[in-house]
Design a protein around this motif. Structure first.
Motif, PDB file in Angstrom:
ATOM      1  N   TYR A  60      41.389  16.582  18.986  1.00 42.96           N
ATOM      2  CA  TYR A  60      40.959  14.969  19.390  1.00 42.96           C
ATOM      3  C   TYR A  60      39.537  14.230  18.489  1.00 42.96           C
ATOM      4  O   TYR A  60      39.229  16.170  18.118  1.00 42.96           O
ATOM      5  CB  TYR A  60      40.389  15.718  20.710  1.00 42.96           C
ATOM      6  N   HIS A  61      39.802  13.618  18.054  1.00 46.98           N
ATOM      7  CA  HIS A  61      38.496  12.573  17.767  1.00 46.98           C
ATOM      8  C   HIS A  61      38.117  11.280  18.594  1.00 46.98           C
ATOM      9  O   HIS A  61      39.328  10.804  18.769  1.00 46.98           O
ATOM     10  CB  HIS A  61      39.212  12.315  15.990  1.00 46.98           C
ATOM     11  N   ALA A  62      36.790  11.901  19.195  1.00 46.78           N
ATOM     12  CA  ALA A  62      36.443  10.568  20.211  1.00 46.78           C
ATOM     13  C   ALA A  62      35.338   9.866  19.346  1.00 46.78           C
ATOM     14  O   ALA A  62      34.910  10.325  18.692  1.00 46.78           O
ATOM     15  CB  ALA A  62      36.258  11.640  21.221  1.00 46.78           C
ATOM     16  N   PHE A  63      35.651   8.715  19.516  1.00 48.33           N
ATOM     17  CA  PHE A  63      34.197   7.891  18.953  1.00 48.33           C
ATOM     18  C   PHE A  63      34.094   6.802  19.890  1.00 48.33           C
ATOM     19  O   PHE A  63      35.144   6.543  20.429  1.00 48.33           O
ATOM     20  CB  PHE A  63      35.208   7.036  17.667  1.00 48.33           C
ATOM     21  N   ALA A  64      32.421   6.269  20.063  1.00 53.66           N
ATOM     22  CA  ALA A  64      32.375   5.263  20.243  1.00 53.66           C
ATOM     23  C   ALA A  64      31.474   4.338  19.099  1.00 53.66           C
ATOM     24  O   ALA A  64      31.250   4.779  18.542  1.00 53.66           O
ATOM     25  CB  ALA A  64      31.184   5.860  21.325  1.00 53.66           C
ATOM     26  N   TYR A  65      32.220   3.098  19.637  1.00 52.75           N
ATOM     27  CA  TYR A  65      31.543   1.932  19.233  1.00 52.75           C
ATOM     28  C   TYR A  65      30.225   1.881  18.630  1.00 52.75           C
ATOM     29  O   TYR A  65      30.056   1.029  18.080  1.00 52.75           O
ATOM     30  CB  TYR A  65      32.488   0.891  19.458  1.00 52.75           C
ATOM     31  N   ASN A  66      29.376   2.450  19.193  1.00 50.59           N
ATOM     32  CA  ASN A  66      28.176   2.408  19.069  1.00 50.59           C
ATOM     33  C   ASN A  66      28.039   3.280  18.093  1.00 50.59           C
ATOM     34  O   ASN A  66      26.799   3.961  17.493  1.00 50.59           O
ATOM     35  CB  ASN A  66      27.389   2.330  20.326  1.00 50.59           C
ATOM     36  N   GLY A  67      28.927   3.815  17.555  1.00 53.16           N
ATOM     37  CA  GLY A  67      28.657   5.035  16.017  1.00 53.16           C
ATOM     38  C   GLY A  67      28.731   6.451  16.872  1.00 53.16           C
ATOM     39  O   GLY A  67      28.943   7.988  15.811  1.00 53.16           O
ATOM     40  N   ASN A  68      27.832   7.064  18.022  1.00 58.52           N
ATOM     41  CA  ASN A  68      28.706   8.176  18.575  1.00 58.52           C
ATOM     42  C   ASN A  68      30.713   8.649  18.607  1.00 58.52           C
ATOM     43  O   ASN A  68      30.770   7.641  18.639  1.00 58.52           O
ATOM     44  CB  ASN A  68      28.145   8.342  20.221  1.00 58.52           C
ATOM     45  N   GLY A  69      30.217  10.196  18.525  1.00 54.95           N
ATOM     46  CA  GLY A  69      31.734  10.232  18.766  1.00 54.95           C
ATOM     47  C   GLY A  69      31.325  12.087  17.957  1.00 54.95           C
ATOM     48  O   GLY A  69      30.618  12.221  18.222  1.00 54.95           O
ATOM     49  N   GLY A  70      32.195  12.689  18.500  1.00 55.21           N
ATOM     50  CA  GLY A  70      32.646  14.432  17.843  1.00 55.21           C
ATOM     51  C   GLY A  70      34.731  14.409  18.394  1.00 55.21           C
ATOM     52  O   GLY A  70      35.134  13.201  17.929  1.00 55.21           O
ATOM     53  N   LEU A  71      34.561  15.565  17.642  1.00 55.96           N
ATOM     54  CA  LEU A  71      36.028  16.534  17.159  1.00 55.96           C
ATOM     55  C   LEU A  71      35.892  18.138  18.469  1.00 55.96           C
ATOM     56  O   LEU A  71      34.618  18.431  18.920  1.00 55.96           O
ATOM     57  CB  LEU A  71      36.552  17.270  16.036  1.00 55.96           C
TER      58      LEU A  71
END
Length: 81
Positions: A60-71
């Motif tokens: 799973y790849h999750a990302f927020a448009y403010n630059g945060n995210g993760g796997l």
């Protein structure tokens, strides 16, 4: 005069053919199988989540448009079997 009319007709045929092919491409269904490629699980103005299989592992790849995210990784996932 005859060549001008022929050119206009040929141009119309080419534009019509291009329009038909672009319409067909827009009607394709999104990928729903993570074994064949990335699947968009959620996407809106603030966050996006996608998933894909790598062998038997689901990623799973999750990302927020403010630059945060993760796997997130799920080993031996039934979705990828």
């Amino acid at each position: 005069m005859k060549s001008r009319v022929t050119g206009m007709v040929l141009g119309l045929v080419v534009l019509t053919a291009c329009g038909a092919s672009s319409t067909a491409a827009a009607d394709t269904q999104p990928n729903m199988n993570p074994r064949t490629g990335w699947v968009v699980v959620r996407e809106d103005r603030q966050v996006g989540v996608s998933k894909v299989c790598d062998g038997s592992t689901l990623i799973y790849h999750a990302f927020a448009y403010n630059g945060n995210g993760g796997l997130a990784v799920i080993a031996n996932s039934p979705e990828c079997s």
